[in-house]
Design an enzyme around this catalytic site. Structure first.
Site, short mmCIF file in Angstrom:
data_model
loop_
_atom_site.label_atom_id
_atom_site.label_comp_id
_atom_site.label_asym_id
_atom_site.label_seq_id
_atom_site.Cartn_x
_atom_site.Cartn_y
_atom_site.Cartn_z
N GLY A 13 -6.82 1.23 3.63
CA GLY A 13 -8.16 1.28 3.58
C GLY A 13 -8.97 1.74 2.30
O GLY A 13 -9.86 1.68 1.91
N GLY A 14 -7.96 2.22 1.28
CA GLY A 14 -8.06 2.58 -0.11
C GLY A 14 -9.13 3.87 0.06
O GLY A 14 -9.24 4.76 0.88
N THR A 15 -9.72 4.21 -1.24
CA THR A 15 -10.62 5.44 -1.32
C THR A 15 -11.68 5.45 -0.51
O THR A 15 -12.02 6.48 -0.08
CB THR A 15 -10.95 5.46 -2.88
N CYS A 16 -12.34 4.17 -0.27
CA CYS A 16 -13.84 4.59 0.65
C CYS A 16 -13.19 4.99 2.05
O CYS A 16 -14.04 6.01 2.42
CB CYS A 16 -14.09 3.03 0.79
N ASN A 21 -2.50 5.58 2.81
CA ASN A 21 -3.08 5.13 4.11
C ASN A 21 -3.91 3.81 3.70
O ASN A 21 -4.70 3.55 2.68
CB ASN A 21 -4.07 6.09 4.40
N HIS A 59 -46.35 -0.51 11.04
CA HIS A 59 -46.85 0.91 10.88
C HIS A 59 -46.45 2.02 11.92
O HIS A 59 -46.37 1.77 13.19
CB HIS A 59 -48.59 1.26 10.81
N GLU A 78 1.00 -1.03 -0.11
CA GLU A 78 -0.14 0.07 -0.10
C GLU A 78 0.82 1.14 0.23
O GLU A 78 1.65 1.25 0.98
CB GLU A 78 -0.84 -0.15 1.23
#
Length: 461
Positions: free
Chosen positions: A40-43, A38, A447, A35
């Site tokens: 975790g990638g783009t998300c 950072n 409801h 990597e």
């Protein structure tokens, strides 16, 4: 340089790469996870997590501004952007730490921070620092490097300090005037967000409607919602030129369906699609072919043109959603570890556009269903007919479901409503179970919930 031998190398720690590396390592494979940014990638870092966190603040600002509609008296709404962005940063850091923790102490997993490139077939060089490199080799390599904002060719853009989805959430002050080039999912989300923070917002969309993948009536409904909040939308528009004439003072010339417009804005956001992160990989050295717009070419089981090399997530093209990258991981994990021949043909692709109200979407639009030869019937209802929407004072939007007239099964839906993504997911499960729409029409739901509105929706068929 000594070559380190692994059984698998994963390039990119996004929502597909990270879990896959962990699965392989826990199964006993000697695995390297590379990597350059950072984890975790783009998300986690630039996409879902930060944008939805900031959008939550924008929604609170909007609700407070409407407090009088509910008989609640408040003072003027004051936007503290540094506090909003600090909250965003805290949430992002929490997710990053969670991702880092998930890799820690995983036996057989080596996490390498650096930039990868191919130096030969099945061989990877990782630039750790200007002085340090590592040479790796593996029979199985998975590319999960994602994508980044595409930058259009507009005269003057390169000389203008424009923003993208990567940088707009780091601005120090709320833009006074914001021009958004592009009326897709990213463009409309940011338009509403910054309008609610107090910006004057303009959208220049090249197409004849916003959100070109949606039915025209749904896109028009969203446009009306944005315009009701004070956003100016230019359709069939071309930004002819941009010119920075002073600090925070940009001239934009736009030609659109209604004529020409010259705008003076403080900020420009480019939201015109994505492009794959491929260039630095030097794919040709491993005989990996790319296809349309530079995305890595794969077959339905995620194999590239190089035996043993796979691509998952945005870098391979197709729907650019986090949950699709995660499903790619599941497909590939099952193939590599269990020998299962699973592919992504015919998988459902749900998604939610996080405007307010949300647009939850899955399956075929009315237009696509007719083009594919289906005999369709339509269930549709304005949200102003939903009891829950009336009670909560959120009646903007509509529900629309496309039904196969021959089988009564649901082909697709567009739910433009508060938490529209959740209601869409309920319909997705009905589609997965191949239920006829009549089962939902006659079902008993609590409801007053938004899901209960599906009873009335299907009564319109």
């Amino acid at each position: 340089m000594q070559v380190e031998q692994f059984q698998a190398i994963i390039i990119g720690s996004g929502q597909g790469g990270g879990p896959l590396a962990t699965d392989l390592a826990e199964a006993g494979w000697k695995t390297a996870l590379i990597e350059k940014g950072n984890p975790g990638g783009t998300c986690v870092n630039r996409g879902c997590t930060p944008t939805k966190t900031v959008a939550a603040s924008a929604r609170v600002a909007h609700l407070v501004s409407r407090a009088g509609d509910f008989g609640v008296r408040t003072g003027p709404v004051v936007i503290d952007l540094p506090a909003i962005l600090n909250r965003k940063d805290d949430v992002v850091e929490m997710f990053r730490k969670s991702v880092k923790k998930s890799f820690k102490n995983v036996e057989n997993l080596t996490y390498i921070s650096g930039e990868a490139r191919f130096t030969g077939e099945k061989e990877i060089e990782v630039q750790i620092s200007p002085e340090e490199k590592r040479q790796l080799r593996a029979d199985t390599i998975v590319i999960n490097t994602g994508s980044r904002p595409a930058i259009p060719d507009i005269p003057g853009l390169a000389e203008t300090p424009y923003l993208t989805s990567r940088s707009i959430l780091d601005v120090e002050h709320v833009p006074a005037e914001l021009l958004i080039i592009g009326g897709g999912y990213v463009g409309v989300e940011y338009a509403q967000m910054f309008r609610r923070f107090g910006s004057e917002v303009y959208i220049a969309q090249r197409g004849e409607q916003l959100l070109t993948h949606e039915d025209a009536d749904v896109a028009e409904n969203i446009q009306h919602i944005l315009e009701d909040e004070g956003i100016k939308v230019f359709l069939d528009a071309k930004v002819n030129s941009l010119k920075e004439i002073a600090l925070l003072n940009i001239n934009a010339k736009i030609k659109y369906s209604g004529g020409k417009e010259k705008l003076k804005v403080t900020h420009v956001l480019v939201a015109t699609g994505r492009t794959p992160n491929c260039e630095s990989l030097e794919l040709a050295k491993s005989n990996i072919k790319t296809g349309e717009n530079g995305y890595i070419a794969v077959d339905a089981s995620l194999k590239t043109s190089c035996d043993g090399v796979f691509a998952i997530g945005d870098v391979k093209g197709g729907p650019a959603f986090t949950h699709i990258a995660y499903d790619d991981y599941r497909i590939l994990s099952n193939h590599l570890l269990n020998g299962k021949s699973i592919d992504f043909h015919d998988r459902m692709v749900p998604y939610t556009i996080f405007t307010d109200p949300q647009l939850g979407r899955i399956g075929l639009t009315e237009k696509a269903a007719i083009e594919q030869g289906f005999d369709v019937k339509i269930a549709e209802m304005p949200l102003s007919h939903a009891a829950r929407a009336i009670e909560t004072g959120e009646t903007r939007g509509k529900m629309k479901v496309v039904i196969d007239a021959t089988t009564d099964r649901i082909l697709g839906c567009a739910i433009l409503a508060p938490e529209g993504g959740e209601v869409m997911s309920a319909l997705q499960m009905a589609m997965m179970g191949e239920l006829p729409y009549t089962e939902i029409r006659d079902g008993v739901f609590a409801h007053p919930t938004m899901t209960e509105s599906l009873n009335n929706l299907f009564e319109t068929v």
